[in-house]
Design an enzyme around this catalytic site. Structure first.
Site, PDB file in Angstrom:
ATOM      1  N   TYR A 137       0.949  -1.090   0.016  1.00  0.00           N
ATOM      2  CA  TYR A 137      -0.088  -0.081   0.108  1.00  0.00           C
ATOM      3  C   TYR A 137       0.779   1.305   0.047  1.00  0.00           C
ATOM      4  O   TYR A 137       1.380   1.669   1.050  1.00  0.00           O
ATOM      5  CB  TYR A 137      -1.010  -0.252   1.208  1.00  0.00           C
ATOM      6  N   LYS A 165      -1.097  -1.311  -4.240  1.00  0.00           N
ATOM      7  CA  LYS A 165      -2.262  -0.288  -4.129  1.00  0.00           C
ATOM      8  C   LYS A 165      -1.545   0.947  -4.265  1.00  0.00           C
ATOM      9  O   LYS A 165      -1.102   1.470  -3.343  1.00  0.00           O
ATOM     10  CB  LYS A 165      -3.189  -0.208  -2.782  1.00  0.00           C
TER      11      LYS A 165
END
EC number: 4.1.3.3
Length: 297
Positions: A137, A165
């Site tokens: 992330y 992400k």
């Protein structure tokens, strides 16, 4: 390993009650609401879920409830990131136990960790996830960690990493990542550039506003697959009008207020130190909820 994770994944909100405790009934309704609106999966316990104002026990409860409601119906990604590696590992083990499809972790933040320490952090979490793919992330605006392209390359090629992400407005970097890693599952993280992110190479997205209008984002995916850029652009514009309002109100509390007017969330409050929505925005948010309910049918 993670190819089945492609798609449109709602970054799940976490409802609280008037006493600031977890509202488990509203959480269950919200999960079902997302399933019914055609979302491909849920990203649980991330920024949108207010993970960093919850205890470890509460985060585990959220994972357990979501798994009870949605396991086997849609894809489930558990965000397990903490500043502490040990706590991240504990959540990763819980995600495995509850039957999640993948884990995710933000880069460790606050302290100025070295890049090798970041890598060790991810390796430890991957080990505790016991075979679940890792979604790295990257959200520099909130984490304060600005990864270079070379550092991203290193992280996404760690054994056990299957996806990224990418919550960044840098579409050039998005394209570079896709070019270098054609098989990586790549998520667009900023809802307001979803269509552009797909064109830059993203496979799908993880976003907060999918909670109230996931079908619009699915429509963008469909339009681009069919080569209909005009329709994709029109849908993105409609999404961005909503985002404009939510930025004024505060995104998470604004979303909860819309879901309150949709009879999904009982109490439209975030956890302190977040405050409530300014009352002057309530008529606009109520009108938005009515518009979206009518549009959804």
């Amino acid at each position: 390993m993670a190819t089945n994770l492609r798609g449109v994944m709602a970054a799940l909100l976490t409802p609280f009650d008037q006493q600031q405790a977890l509202d488990k009934a509203s959480l269950r309704r919200l999960v079902q609401f997302n399933i019914q609106q055609g979302i491909d999966g849920l990203y649980v316990g991330g920024s949108t879920g207010e993970a960093f104002v919850q205890s470890l026990s509460e985060r585990e409860q959220v994972l357990e409830i979501v798994a009870e409601e949605a396991k086997g119906k849609i894809k489930l990604i558990a965000h397990v990131g903490c500043v502490s590696t040990a706590e991240s590992q504990q959540l990763a083990a819980s995600a495995k136990r509850y039957g999640f499809d993948a884990v995710s972790a933000v880069t460790p933040f606050y302290y100025p960790f070295s890049f090798e320490e970041h890598c060790d952090h991810y390796r430890a979490i991957i080990d505790s996830a016991d075979g679940l793919p890792m979604v790295v992330y990257n959200i520099p605006a909130l984490s304060g960690v600005k990864l270079t392209l070379d550092q991203i390359d290193t992280l996404v090629t760690l054994p056990g990493v299957g996806a990224l992400k990418q919550t960044s407005g840098d579409l050039y970097q998005m394209e570079q990542i896709r070019r270098e890693h054609p098989d990586l599952v790549l998520y667009n993280g900023y809802d307001e550039i979803f269509a552009s992110g797909l064109l830059a190479g993203a496979d799908g997205g993880i976003g907060s506003t999918y909670n109230i209008m996931g079908w619009r984002y699915q429509g963008i995916v469909k339009a681009l697959k069919e080569g209909d850029i005009q329709t994709a652009q029109k849908l993105q514009t409609e999404c961005n009008k909503v985002i404009d309002l939510l930025i004024k109100t505060g995104v998470f509390r604004g979303l909860k207020t819309v879901l309150h007017y949709m009879d999904v969330v009982s109490v439209p409050l975030c956890r302190k130190p977040f405050g409530p929505v300014d009352e002057k925005y309530l008529p606009e948010l109520k009108a938005l909820a009515q518009q979206l309910m009518q549009e959804r049918g």
